[in-house]
Design a protein around this motif. Structure first.
Motif, PDB file in Angstrom:
ATOM      1  N   ASN A  57       2.362   9.176  -6.062  1.00 54.74           N
ATOM      2  CA  ASN A  57       2.556  10.529  -5.539  1.00 54.74           C
ATOM      3  C   ASN A  57       1.247  11.159  -5.058  1.00 54.74           C
ATOM      4  O   ASN A  57       1.022  12.359  -5.233  1.00 54.74           O
ATOM      5  CB  ASN A  57       3.206  11.426  -6.604  1.00 54.74           C
ATOM      6  CG  ASN A  57       3.912  12.618  -5.979  1.00 54.74           C
ATOM      7  OD1 ASN A  57       4.286  12.593  -4.806  1.00 54.74           O
ATOM      8  ND2 ASN A  57       4.080  13.670  -6.761  1.00 54.74           N
ATOM      9  N   VAL A  58       0.385  10.344  -4.476  1.00 54.35           N
ATOM     10  CA  VAL A  58      -0.861  10.850  -3.914  1.00 54.35           C
ATOM     11  C   VAL A  58      -0.545  11.587  -2.619  1.00 54.35           C
ATOM     12  O   VAL A  58       0.204  11.096  -1.771  1.00 54.35           O
ATOM     13  CB  VAL A  58      -1.844   9.692  -3.627  1.00 54.35           C
ATOM     14  CG1 VAL A  58      -3.112  10.221  -2.960  1.00 54.35           C
ATOM     15  CG2 VAL A  58      -2.188   8.975  -4.936  1.00 54.35           C
ATOM     16  N   ASN A  59      -1.089  12.786  -2.460  1.00 49.91           N
ATOM     17  CA  ASN A  59      -0.809  13.585  -1.271  1.00 49.91           C
ATOM     18  C   ASN A  59      -1.693  13.116  -0.113  1.00 49.91           C
ATOM     19  O   ASN A  59      -2.828  13.535   0.033  1.00 49.91           O
ATOM     20  CB  ASN A  59      -1.058  15.068  -1.561  1.00 49.91           C
ATOM     21  CG  ASN A  59      -0.679  15.951  -0.377  1.00 49.91           C
ATOM     22  OD1 ASN A  59      -0.025  15.502   0.568  1.00 49.91           O
ATOM     23  ND2 ASN A  59      -1.090  17.208  -0.434  1.00 49.91           N
ATOM     24  N   THR A  60      -1.136  12.226   0.712  1.00 49.47           N
ATOM     25  CA  THR A  60      -1.873  11.705   1.866  1.00 49.47           C
ATOM     26  C   THR A  60      -1.391  12.308   3.181  1.00 49.47           C
ATOM     27  O   THR A  60      -1.962  12.036   4.236  1.00 49.47           O
ATOM     28  CB  THR A  60      -1.717  10.172   1.950  1.00 49.47           C
ATOM     29  OG1 THR A  60      -0.329   9.866   2.130  1.00 49.47           O
ATOM     30  CG2 THR A  60      -2.245   9.505   0.689  1.00 49.47           C
ATOM     31  N   GLY A  61      -0.316  13.104   3.110  1.00 44.66           N
ATOM     32  CA  GLY A  61       0.269  13.646   4.330  1.00 44.66           C
ATOM     33  C   GLY A  61       1.118  12.635   5.070  1.00 44.66           C
ATOM     34  O   GLY A  61       1.515  12.870   6.214  1.00 44.66           O
ATOM     35  N   ILE A  62       1.394  11.505   4.434  1.00 45.24           N
ATOM     36  CA  ILE A  62       2.185  10.428   5.046  1.00 45.24           C
ATOM     37  C   ILE A  62       3.458  10.223   4.231  1.00 45.24           C
ATOM     38  O   ILE A  62       3.422  10.228   2.999  1.00 45.24           O
ATOM     39  CB  ILE A  62       1.375   9.116   5.089  1.00 45.24           C
ATOM     40  CG1 ILE A  62       0.134   9.284   5.974  1.00 45.24           C
ATOM     41  CG2 ILE A  62       2.231   7.967   5.599  1.00 45.24           C
ATOM     42  CD1 ILE A  62      -0.812   8.104   5.932  1.00 45.24           C
ATOM     43  N   ALA A  63       4.581  10.048   4.929  1.00 45.35           N
ATOM     44  CA  ALA A  63       5.863   9.794   4.251  1.00 45.35           C
ATOM     45  C   ALA A  63       5.950   8.308   3.908  1.00 45.35           C
ATOM     46  O   ALA A  63       6.583   7.524   4.616  1.00 45.35           O
ATOM     47  CB  ALA A  63       7.026  10.221   5.143  1.00 45.35           C
ATOM     48  N   HIS A  64       5.310   7.918   2.821  1.00 47.92           N
ATOM     49  CA  HIS A  64       5.198   6.499   2.474  1.00 47.92           C
ATOM     50  C   HIS A  64       6.559   5.844   2.236  1.00 47.92           C
ATOM     51  O   HIS A  64       6.770   4.683   2.599  1.00 47.92           O
ATOM     52  CB  HIS A  64       4.304   6.330   1.244  1.00 47.92           C
ATOM     53  CG  HIS A  64       2.881   6.693   1.491  1.00 47.92           C
ATOM     54  ND1 HIS A  64       2.038   5.912   2.253  1.00 47.92           N
ATOM     55  CD2 HIS A  64       2.148   7.768   1.091  1.00 47.92           C
ATOM     56  CE1 HIS A  64       0.845   6.477   2.304  1.00 47.92           C
ATOM     57  NE2 HIS A  64       0.889   7.601   1.616  1.00 47.92           N
ATOM     58  N   PHE A  65       7.494   6.583   1.628  1.00 45.74           N
ATOM     59  CA  PHE A  65       8.797   5.971   1.361  1.00 45.74           C
ATOM     60  C   PHE A  65       9.631   5.835   2.632  1.00 45.74           C
ATOM     61  O   PHE A  65      10.563   5.018   2.675  1.00 45.74           O
ATOM     62  CB  PHE A  65       9.547   6.762   0.287  1.00 45.74           C
ATOM     63  CG  PHE A  65       9.050   6.463  -1.107  1.00 45.74           C
ATOM     64  CD1 PHE A  65       9.295   5.226  -1.689  1.00 45.74           C
ATOM     65  CD2 PHE A  65       8.333   7.408  -1.828  1.00 45.74           C
ATOM     66  CE1 PHE A  65       8.833   4.933  -2.964  1.00 45.74           C
ATOM     67  CE2 PHE A  65       7.861   7.125  -3.103  1.00 45.74           C
ATOM     68  CZ  PHE A  65       8.124   5.887  -3.673  1.00 45.74           C
ATOM     69  N   ALA A  66       9.316   6.615   3.652  1.00 42.18           N
ATOM     70  CA  ALA A  66       9.966   6.392   4.954  1.00 42.18           C
ATOM     71  C   ALA A  66       9.532   5.039   5.507  1.00 42.18           C
ATOM     72  O   ALA A  66      10.340   4.287   6.059  1.00 42.18           O
ATOM     73  CB  ALA A  66       9.602   7.516   5.924  1.00 42.18           C
ATOM     74  N   HIS A  67       8.250   4.717   5.369  1.00 45.10           N
ATOM     75  CA  HIS A  67       7.754   3.402   5.786  1.00 45.10           C
ATOM     76  C   HIS A  67       8.495   2.297   5.038  1.00 45.10           C
ATOM     77  O   HIS A  67       8.943   1.313   5.629  1.00 45.10           O
ATOM     78  CB  HIS A  67       6.253   3.283   5.505  1.00 45.10           C
ATOM     79  CG  HIS A  67       5.412   4.194   6.326  1.00 45.10           C
ATOM     80  ND1 HIS A  67       4.043   4.274   6.179  1.00 45.10           N
ATOM     81  CD2 HIS A  67       5.718   5.067   7.325  1.00 45.10           C
ATOM     82  CE1 HIS A  67       3.550   5.142   7.035  1.00 45.10           C
ATOM     83  NE2 HIS A  67       4.550   5.647   7.745  1.00 45.10           N
TER      84      HIS A  67
ATOM     85  N   GLY B  41       0.824  -1.211   0.000  1.00 39.40           N
ATOM     86  CA  GLY B  41       0.000   0.000   0.000  1.00 39.40           C
ATOM     87  C   GLY B  41       0.855   1.256   0.000  1.00 39.40           C
ATOM     88  O   GLY B  41       0.568   2.224  -0.723  1.00 39.40           O
ATOM     89  N   ASP B  42       1.922   1.264   0.802  1.00 36.71           N
ATOM     90  CA  ASP B  42       2.818   2.423   0.833  1.00 36.71           C
ATOM     91  C   ASP B  42       3.520   2.608  -0.505  1.00 36.71           C
ATOM     92  O   ASP B  42       3.715   3.746  -0.956  1.00 36.71           O
ATOM     93  CB  ASP B  42       3.847   2.262   1.946  1.00 36.71           C
ATOM     94  CG  ASP B  42       3.283   2.626   3.310  1.00 36.71           C
ATOM     95  OD1 ASP B  42       2.913   3.793   3.497  1.00 36.71           O
ATOM     96  OD2 ASP B  42       3.192   1.739   4.178  1.00 36.71           O
ATOM     97  N   LEU B  43       3.922   1.511  -1.132  1.00 31.98           N
ATOM     98  CA  LEU B  43       4.566   1.617  -2.441  1.00 31.98           C
ATOM     99  C   LEU B  43       3.617   2.210  -3.481  1.00 31.98           C
ATOM    100  O   LEU B  43       4.009   3.071  -4.283  1.00 31.98           O
ATOM    101  CB  LEU B  43       5.044   0.238  -2.897  1.00 31.98           C
ATOM    102  CG  LEU B  43       6.327  -0.281  -2.238  1.00 31.98           C
ATOM    103  CD1 LEU B  43       6.539  -1.746  -2.597  1.00 31.98           C
ATOM    104  CD2 LEU B  43       7.532   0.555  -2.670  1.00 31.98           C
ATOM    105  N   ILE B  44       2.378   1.761  -3.456  1.00 35.35           N
ATOM    106  CA  ILE B  44       1.395   2.271  -4.421  1.00 35.35           C
ATOM    107  C   ILE B  44       1.170   3.761  -4.215  1.00 35.35           C
ATOM    108  O   ILE B  44       1.219   4.557  -5.168  1.00 35.35           O
ATOM    109  CB  ILE B  44       0.069   1.495  -4.294  1.00 35.35           C
ATOM    110  CG1 ILE B  44       0.248   0.056  -4.776  1.00 35.35           C
ATOM    111  CG2 ILE B  44      -1.041   2.193  -5.091  1.00 35.35           C
ATOM    112  CD1 ILE B  44      -0.939  -0.850  -4.503  1.00 35.35           C
ATOM    113  N   PHE B  45       0.912   4.170  -2.968  1.00 33.92           N
ATOM    114  CA  PHE B  45       0.691   5.593  -2.689  1.00 33.92           C
ATOM    115  C   PHE B  45       1.946   6.408  -2.985  1.00 33.92           C
ATOM    116  O   PHE B  45       1.864   7.538  -3.463  1.00 33.92           O
ATOM    117  CB  PHE B  45       0.271   5.788  -1.230  1.00 33.92           C
ATOM    118  CG  PHE B  45      -1.171   5.483  -0.971  1.00 33.92           C
ATOM    119  CD1 PHE B  45      -2.180   6.242  -1.556  1.00 33.92           C
ATOM    120  CD2 PHE B  45      -1.525   4.436  -0.141  1.00 33.92           C
ATOM    121  CE1 PHE B  45      -3.513   5.970  -1.312  1.00 33.92           C
ATOM    122  CE2 PHE B  45      -2.865   4.139   0.104  1.00 33.92           C
ATOM    123  CZ  PHE B  45      -3.861   4.909  -0.480  1.00 33.92           C
TER     124      PHE B  45
END
Length: 245
Positions: A209-219, A201-205
């Motif tokens: 580049n969807v702006n979710t306010g979450i640092a997905h690549f940090a996850h 899910g983090d990779l997809i978001f």
């Protein structure tokens, strides 16, 4: 899960104290301790560590600290304090590294487009570090490129999530058959499937580049380092007795 283990207990205490501190001392503490882009005027070397103890809101810290207790406690019971803390901070550093690397890509993409108009890199950084921008920049590159540049440069990262993702990966390695559930999807899923789904899910978001306010690549960075360490330890039959408790 039983009582708190020593490492988890101290991590919880530091996180809660700094969360309270932000409310007492306001934006100054946030500015000092959050992880800024390394070319931003607010960047300091200690932020690579300190950002892991900062959180953006009540729900943010509640979810992270619950995960730290729920998944970190059984790991520390098996590993001991020092090995657990080594793993935790390694995953956190990995999260910061990948997050910064992705931001570096977005910043350079925006810079290359804007510099083409004749304005220097220093002038651009001076403008952006003040929270400003020129509307003409949107004529030089796509809206996504400029927005990603501004966000990557000016939005600091906070939270223990990267380290927590490393902990989740380790938990899935060691307790693969344990059944876990998401709050919004109360269906039991084995850890060996649950954790990869979260990372997917983090990779997809992240890639969309969807702006979710979450640092997905940090996850993803925390999870990747957690996986590498677990793979190495398993492959080399890591000797737990080498670590002092």
């Amino acid at each position: 899960m039983g009582g708190l283990t020593e490492g988890v207990k101290h991590l919880l205490i530091i996180n809660v104290l700094l969360f309270i501190g932000v409310y007492l001392y306001g934006d100054q503490l946030y500015e000092w301790l959050a992880l800024w882009f390394f070319e931003h005027p607010n960047f300091r070397w200690w932020q690579v560590v300190s950002h892991m103890f900062m959180h953006g809101g009540v729900m943010h810290i509640v979810f992270n600290m619950y995960a730290l207790w729920a998944f970190g406690t059984p790991l520390e019971r098996v590993w001991g304090r020092n090995k657990f803390l080594f793993f935790y901070f390694s995953a956190g550093f990995g999260a910061a590294l990948l997050h910064t690397g992705v931001n570096y890509y977005f910043v350079n993409e925006g810079l290359n487009a804007i510099i083409g108009s004749g304005i220097s890199e220093k002038e651009i950084f001076d403008i952006v570090s003040q929270g400003k921008y020129s509307p003409s920049w949107y004529n030089m590159a796509s809206k996504d490129t400029i927005d990603s540049f501004l966000s990557a440069f000016n939005t600091p990262a906070v939270g223990a999530s990267g380290a927590i993702y490393g902990i989740l990966v380790a938990f899935a390695f060691m307790y693969s058959e344990a059944e876990l559930m998401l709050i919004f999807l109360p269906i039991p899923i084995k850890a060996k499937y649950f954790v990869p789904l979260l990372i997917l899910g983090d990779l997809i978001f992240g890639f969309t580049n969807v702006n979710t306010g979450i640092a997905h690549f940090a996850h993803v960075g925390g999870a990747l380092v957690g996986f590498i360490i677990m793979w190495y330890w398993k492959k080399n039959q890591f000797n737990q007795n080498r670590w002092d408790r």
